[in-house]
Design a protein around this motif. Structure first.
Motif, PDB file in Angstrom:
ATOM      1  N   MET A 235      19.042  -9.679 -21.496  1.00  0.00           N
ATOM      2  CA  MET A 235      19.802  -8.854 -22.436  1.00  0.00           C
ATOM      3  C   MET A 235      19.183  -8.928 -23.828  1.00  0.00           C
ATOM      4  SD  MET A 235      23.801  -9.185 -23.366  1.00  0.00           S
ATOM      5  CE  MET A 235      24.290  -9.186 -25.080  1.00  0.00           C
TER       6      MET A 235
ATOM      7  N   ILE B 296      17.621  -5.952 -26.147  1.00  0.00           N
ATOM      8  CA  ILE B 296      18.049  -5.628 -27.502  1.00  0.00           C
ATOM      9  C   ILE B 296      16.849  -5.613 -28.442  1.00  0.00           C
ATOM     10  CG2 ILE B 296      19.444  -6.426 -29.433  1.00  0.00           C
ATOM     11  CD1 ILE B 296      21.368  -7.622 -27.365  1.00  0.00           C
TER      12      ILE B 296
ATOM     13  N   LEU C 208      28.218  -4.197 -26.447  1.00  0.00           N
ATOM     14  CA  LEU C 208      27.098  -5.025 -26.023  1.00  0.00           C
ATOM     15  C   LEU C 208      27.554  -6.111 -25.057  1.00  0.00           C
ATOM     16  CD1 LEU C 208      25.103  -5.578 -29.319  1.00  0.00           C
ATOM     17  CD2 LEU C 208      24.281  -4.488 -27.247  1.00  0.00           C
TER      18      LEU C 208
ATOM     19  N   TRP D 228      20.004  -0.475 -23.661  1.00  0.00           N
ATOM     20  CA  TRP D 228      20.127  -1.152 -24.950  1.00  0.00           C
ATOM     21  C   TRP D 228      19.652  -0.281 -26.087  1.00  0.00           C
ATOM     22  CZ3 TRP D 228      23.549  -4.416 -24.343  1.00  0.00           C
ATOM     23  CH2 TRP D 228      23.609  -5.246 -23.224  1.00  0.00           C
TER      24      TRP D 228
END
Lengths: 503, 330, 158
Positions: free
Chosen positions: A1, A5, A127, A360
Motif C-alpha cells: 500500500m 501511495i 485510504l 492509489w
C-alpha cells in the motif's frame, strides 16, 4: 500500500501535473461560480480538452476542476445566496447571513478550511478503509434510505426558532408537493404537468433554488433600498480572512463530527452529499442546543462549517462504491466514472486487486486537487469577496443576470425564465408573511428520494408495512429520528421549568 | 423617465444601427461559412448518455477531418420531447443538424409523450448498440436462465426483477419480453423500478431484489469482477466481451432486443442530404480516431443507415407496441 | 387578519387545489400496487390542510423580521420583474449577445445609474466577457436568435 501511495505521489508531483491541477482548480472555481454550471457540467465541458494529455495528467486536471467547481458553488451560495448545487443549500443558511454582515471573507475562508478538512479526513478514511467499507455501501436497502431521508427532513426543521415550527413544517410540505411535479418515476404517469411539455421533467432544483433564494433575496434588498448609491452588503470587514483561535476551537469538533458523518453517508450510493450536508447541519444544531451565542441561520460559524465539511467528505466517500464496486452513486460520480474510463481506468474491485498503483494514484490525484484548492484559493478570497462590494445599482442586475442565465444555460428554455419570475414573486410574498424559504427547498430536494424509496419499499414488501421495523438499520434510524423529534418538547418543558424557577 | 433619457441621447436610427451591427458581428462569429459543418442537437444535458455519444462521434469526425466544424447544442426537457419539437418546428434552417437519440424515442413516441413521433423525423443512421442482460448476485442460488423460468412458473410474485428506470421503460419492457417469450404472462413480472442504473445495481447487491434487468455496458464491470453473474443476453450472437454468456436464441427463446444510439435529421430532409450525412458517418467507422473513442467508451459498433434504419425502427416499434398493449400501457 | 393567518389561508387553499388535482390522475395499468401515483400527493395535501389549520388556530408568536419596504423599492422591483420577463422574450429573438446587453443596461438604469456611457460600457464589456468564455472556452452553443436567422435567411448569406 505504501509503495502504491508513493508511486501515486511521484507521478502526481511532476511540474506538468502541478500546472495541470492549478489550471483545473482555477477554471473549475470560475466555472462553478456560475450557478448553472456545477461539478457535473464543469467536468463534462473540460473532459474533451484533456483527451490529448496522458491519463495521469488528465485525471489530475479533472480532480482540480472537480474540487474547484465545488468550491465555486459554495462561493456563489455564500456571497449572493445562490446555491447552484443541492449540496450547497445548507451552506447558504449561515454563509449568506455572514456575508450580509460584512464577513464574506471570513465565511469563504471557513468554507475553504472546512472543505479542505472534510476532504482530507475523507481521503484518510478512503485510504484506510475503502475495501472494508464496500460491504457497508451495499448494506442499505430502500426502507433504510426512506428512513434516512425522513431523518434529514426532521433534523433540519425541528430546530427552527420559536413560533416558526409549524410554519417551517408547512413550507416543507409545500416543497415536497413541488417535488411531485413531472413524470412519476415509478409508473410514468404525468403529475401536475397540465399537458405542458416544459413541466414533464419536473421543476428543476436549480430553477427553484435560484428563484426562491437568489432572486427573492436580491429583490428584497431592492425593496428596502433608499439611495441609489446604497451598498447591499456591509463591506468594512470584507477582506478579513482571520478566523480567531477561539472560533477555530469552536468549529474544530464540528469539522470532526461532520466529516465522519458526511463520509459515511457519502459511501451509500443512494444518499450523497446533499442529505449529508442537511444531516450534519441538523446534528450541529442538536449538539449546540441551547447554548449558542449566534443563532443558527443568523451567521453561526458551526452552521457554515458543518455542511461544507460534510458535503466534501461525502463527495470523497462516494468514491468507495465507485472504486470498489464500480457503482456511481450520484450524477457527479457517474460523470467521474465516464471520465476515469476515458483515461483508461476501469473502477471496480479488480482495480484494487490487479492494479493497485492506479487505484492509489486516483485517490492521490483527487487529494492533490483538494490541497491545491486551499493553497490557490485562500489568497484569492479577498478578490472574490470584493465582488459584493459593487454598488447596489450594478450588483442587483448582475445577480439577476447570473441567476437567469445559469438556469437558461442548462435548459435553453425561456419558459424557465418566466417560471423563475413567478416563483420569485411568490417567494417574496411568502417572506413578507414571515414564512421561511429554506424548509421548502429542503423538502423539494428530499421529496423525490423520500417518495421513491417509500414506494419501492412498499412494492418489495407487497404493500405490507412491516418494512418499517423489520430491518435493524431502518429501526435504528427511525429511533434516532424520534429522539430528535423530542427536542422541541424538551425545549418547551425546560422553558416552562425556567419560568417557574424565576418566579 | 429612463426611456426619455434614452431617446434624448440615442436617436432611434443610432439604436437600430448598433443593434444590426451586433447582429452582424454575432452572426459572423457564430456561423461558420465552411460547407462541411454539422450541428449536433442533444436532447439531454451535458454529461448524459446522449451527450457522450454526440460528443464522441463529433470528436472522431473532426479529428479525422471528415467534418471541419461541429457545434453542440444541449436542449433537455420533456424527456427529449423539446428537442424533437424544436427540430420539427425549425426544420427549414436545420438542414445540417443531426439529433442524437436512442431506443427510448420509440417507446416515448408510442406513449404519446411527445407532441411528435420519431416517424416525423428523417432517420440517418444508428452508430452504436447495447444489449439487454439479466443478472443475479454471485451468491445467488440461481445458476442459469432456465432456473429463473422455473421459479417464475412456480410463483411469479416471489421473483423481483429490478431495473434502472420506471415502469414501461426499456429495462421493464426487456424483462416483459423475456418472460413473454417463455409463454408466461408478462403482466405478472414483479418489476421494481429505480431511478438510475447504478442504484438498481446497488439494490441487487444489497439483496433487495433477485434479478436485475439492465444494459450490458452497465453490468460488465461487476460481471467481470465476480460480484454478479450475467445469465443471458438479448443479442443475436454471443458478445466477445462476455463470451460465456448465452444468448436467448441459444436457449431457445426468440428474444432479441437492440438498444441502438443513432442520428436523425429534420423532417423531409432531401435524399441527397441524407446520403451525405450517412456516408460521413460510415466513413467515420474506418478511422483510427473513432476506434479510439469507441474503445474508450466501451461501445459496440452498429451501423444501419437510411431505408434499412427506417425499417429497423418500424420493426422495433411494432414489437414494442404489441408488448405495451399486452401490458396495458397503450 | 394577521400575517400568519393570511399565510395559513394561502397554504390551505394551495393544499386543497393540489389534492383535488391529485385525485384525478389517470390510473396506470394495474400491477397490484399498494401505492398509486396519487397516494403520496394526497397524503401531502392532507398534511398541508392540517398544518395550515393549526397555524390558523394556534396563537402566533412572531419571530422573523419583516423585510423593509420603500416606495422607490417597490417600483424598482416591479420594473425588474418585467425586465426579466422581457429578457426571456428577447433572448429568443435577438440571441444571447444583444439581449444581455439590453437586460444589463436597462437593469442598471432601473437601479438608478444615470451615466449612459457607464451603463453601456459595463453592460457591453460584461456581455463580451461572458460570451467569449461561454462560446469560445467552454464551447457552449448559444443560439443567435430567430431574428438574425430570419434576416440572414432573407439575404441568403447562409
Amino acid at each position: 500500500m505504501l509503495e502504491g501511495i508513493l508511486t501515486g505521489l511521484s507521478t502526481a508531483l511532476s511540474l506538468t501535473n502541478i500546472f495541470m491541477v492549478s489550471t483545473g482548480v482555477l477554471s473549475g472555481t470560475l466555472i462553478g461560480m456560475l450557478p448553472g454550471l456545477g461539478p457535473i457540467s464543469a467536468i463534462a465541458l473540460m473532459i474533451p480538452i484533456t483527451y490529448g494529455f496522458d491519463s495521469a495528467s488528465g485525471m489530475i486536471l479533472m480532480a482540480g476542476v472537480y474540487y474547484g467547481a465545488i468550491f465555486g458553488g459554495s462561493t456563489s451560495s455564500i456571497l449572493i445566496n445562490a446555491p447552484g448545487v443541492a449540496g450547497t443549500v445548507a451552506t447558504a443558511f449561515d454563509g449568506y447571513p455572514l456575508a450580509k454582515q460584512g464577513k464574506a471573507g471570513k465565511a469563504l475562508a471557513v468554507a475553504a478550511y472546512s472543505s479542505f478538512f472534510g476532504g482530507t479526513i475523507g481521503a484518510v478514511f478512503l485510504l484506510l478503509g475503502a475495501p472494508l467499507l464496500a460491504r457497508f455501501s451495499t448494506s442499505f436497502q430502500s426502507a433504510d434510505y426512506f428512513a434516512l431521508m425522513l431523518m434529514g427532513l426532521v433534523a433540519v426543521s425541528v430546530f427552527t426558532p420559536k413560533g416558526q415550527f409549524l410554519k417551517a413544517i408547512s413550507m416543507t410540505i409545500i416543497g415536497l408537493m413541488l417535488s411531485t411535479v413531472g413524470m412519476d418515476n415509478v409508473t410514468g404517469t404525468q403529475r401536475f404537468t397540465f399537458g405542458q411539455l416544459n413541466l414533464f421533467d419536473g421543476i428543476s432544483f436549480l430553477l427553484l433554488a435560484m428563484a426562491t433564494f437568489a432572486l427573492s433575496e436580491a429583490l428584497i434588498i431592492t425593496l428596502g433600498s433608499q439611495h441609489d448609491n446604497y451598498q447591499a452588503f456591509l463591506t468594512s470587514d470584507l477582506h478579513n480572512l482571520k478566523v480567531s483561535k477561539k472560533e477555530l476551537k469552536e468549529i474544530a469538533p464540528t469539522i470532526g463530527r461532520s466529516s465522519v458523518l458526511g463520509f459515511l453517508i457519502g459511501v451509500l450510493p443512494g444518499a450523497g452529499a446533499t442529505i449529508a450536508s442537511f444531516l450534519a447541519y441538523g446534528m450541529e444544531q442538536a449538539f449546540s442546543f441551547g447554548n449558542t451565542k449566534v443563532k443558527f441561520g443568523d451567521g453561526n460559524l458551526k452552521g457554515l462549517a458543518a455542511p461544507e465539511t460534510a458535503n466534501n467528505a461525502a463527495s470523497t466517500g462516494s468514491f468507495v462504491p465507485l472504486l470498489t464496486l464500480g457503482i456511481p452513486g450520484s450524477g457527479t460520480t457517474a460523470i467521474m466514472l465516464g471520465a476515469l474510463i476515458s483515461y483508461g481506468v476501469q473502477p471496480g474491485p479488480q482495480l484494487y486487486t490487479e492494479s493497485p498503483e492506479v487505484f492509489w494514484s486516483v485517490i492521490i490525484s483527487m487529494y492533490l486537487g483538494n490541497v491545491v484548492l486551499l493553497i490557490l484559493n485562500l489568497p484569492l478570497i479577498p478578490y472574490i469577496a470584493r465582488l459584493i462590494s459593487l454598488p447596489q445599482r450594478f450588483l442587483i442586475p448582475f445577480i439577476l443576470f447570473f441567476s437567469l442565465i445559469g438556469v437558461y444555460l442548462v435548459s435553453f428554455n425561456t419558459f424557465d425564465i418566466y417560471m423563475m419570475v413567478g416563483f420569485a414573486t411568490i417567494a417574496i410574498s411568502l417572506r413578507f408573511l414571515e414564512f421561511p424559504m429554506a424548509p421548502m427547498l429542503i423538502g423539494f430536494v428530499l421529496g423525490n428520494l423520500l417518495e421513491d424509496n417509500l414506494r419501492r419499499s412498499l412494492l418489495i414488501s407487497n404493500g405490507k408495512l412491516e418494512f418499517l421495523w423489520e430491518r435493524p438499520i431502518t429501526l435504528a434510524i427511525f429511533s434516532i429520528t424520534i429522539i430528535i423529534l423530542t427536542f422541541p418538547l424538551y425545549r418547551f418543558i425546560r422553558s416552562k421549568l425556567q419560568t417557574k424557577n424565576n418566579l | 423617465m429612463i426611456s426619455r433619457n434614452f431617446i434624448k441621447y440615442w436617436t432611434i436610427r443610432q439604436v437600430i444601427t448598433i443593434v444590426t451591427t451586433f447582429l452582424l458581428v454575432s452572426h459572423y462569429l457564430i456561423a461558420d461559412t465552411q460547407v462541411h459543418r454539422l450541428h449536433f442537437l442533444i436532447p439531454g444535458g451535458a454529461g448524459g448518455g446522449w451527450d457522450g455519444t454526440a460528443r464522441g462521434v463529433g470528436e472522431a469526425l473532426t479529428k479525422s477531418g471528415l467534418v471541419k466544424h461541429i457545434s453542440y447544442q444541449n436542449m433537455s426537457g420533456g424527456g427529449g420531447g423539446r428537442a424533437i419539437a424544436h427540430l420539427v418546428k425549425t426544420a427549414k434552417r436545420q438542414q445540417d443538424t443531426l439529433m442524437v437519440n436512442s431506443t427510448p424515442i420509440v417507446i416515448r413516441s408510442l406513449q404519446k409523450i411527445f407532441s411528435h413521433s420519431f416517424q416525423d423525423l428523417t432517420p440517418i443512421a444508428a452508430v452504436i448498440a447495447d444489449y439487454g442482460v439479466f443478472a443475479v448476485v454471485n451468491e445467488s442460488e440461481i445458476q442459469n436462465w432456465q432456473q429463473v423460468v422455473t421459479l417464475f412458473q412456480n410463483d411469479p410474485s416471489q421473483l423481483t426483477v429490478s431495473g434502472g428506470s420506471g415502469r414501461g421503460s426499456m429495462d421493464h419492457l426487456v424483462a416483459a419480453l423475456a418472460f413473454q417469450a417463455v409463454g408466461e404472462d408478462p403482466k405478472k413480472v414483479r418489476y421494481i423500478p429505480y431511478d438510475a442504473g447504478g442504484k438498481a445495481m446497488a439494490g441487487l447487491l444489497s439483496g433487495e431484489t433477485k434479478i436485475l434487468s439492465t444494459g450490458l455496458g452497465e453490468a460488465l464491470e461487476q460481471h467481470r469482477s465476480g460480484q454478479i453473474r450475467i445469465l443471458a443476453i438479448t443479442a443475436n450472437e454471443r458478445s466477445p466481451v462476455v463470451p460465456n454468456v448465452p444468448t436467448f436464441k441459444e436457449l431457445g427463446y426468440e428474444v432479441v432486443f437492440i438498444n441502438w444510439r443513432g442520428f436523425f435529421g429534420p423532417p423531409d430532409l432531401s435524399q441527397e442530404k441524407v446520403k451525405i450525412h450517412s456516408k460521413t458517418l460510415k466513413k467515420m467507422f474506418q478511422t483510427p480516431h473513432w476506434e479510439k473513442v469507441r474503445i474508450r467508451n466501451g461501445w459496440k459498433n452498429l451501423y444501419i443507415s437510411g431505408e434499412k434504419f427506417h425499417n429497423f425502427l418500424m420493426q422495433q416499434e411494432s414489437m414494442i407496441s404489441k408488448l405495451m398493449k399486452e401490458l396495458g400501457f397503450l | 387578519m394577521s400575517k400568519n393567518r393570511f399565510g395559513a389561508v394561502v397554504i390551505f387553499g394551495f393544499s386543497i387545489a393540489y389534492g383535488m388535482i391529485a385525485l384525478h390522475f389517470p390510473v396506470p395499468p394495474a400491477f397490484n400496487d399498494s401505492a398509486s401515483p396519487s397516494s403520496f400527493p394526497i397524503s401531502l395535501s392532507a398534511a398541508g390542510i392540517i398544518v395550515s389549520m393549526l397555524i390558523f388556530l394556534l396563537p402566533a408568536t412572531s419571530a422573523a423580521t419583516t423585510p423593509e419596504l420603500t416606495s422607490k423599492g417597490i417600483l424598482r422591483v416591479f420594473l425588474l420583474l418585467l425586465l426579466m420577463i422581457f429578457y426571456g422574450f428577447v433572448i429568443k429573438i435577438f440571441g444571447f449577445f444583444v439581449s444581455t446587453i439590453l437586460f444589463l443596461s436597462i437593469g442598471f438604469s432601473i437601479m438608478g445609474e444615470r451615466k449612459l456611457k457607464v451603463i453601456f460600457l459595463t453592460a457591453t464589456v460584461t456581455t463580451i466577457i461572458f460570451w467569449v468564455s461561454l462560446t469560445q472556452f467552454l464551447k457552449i452553443y448559444l443560439d443567435s436568435g430567430s431574428l438574425s436567422k430570419f434576416v440572414f435567411g432573407l439575404l441568403n448569406l447562409d
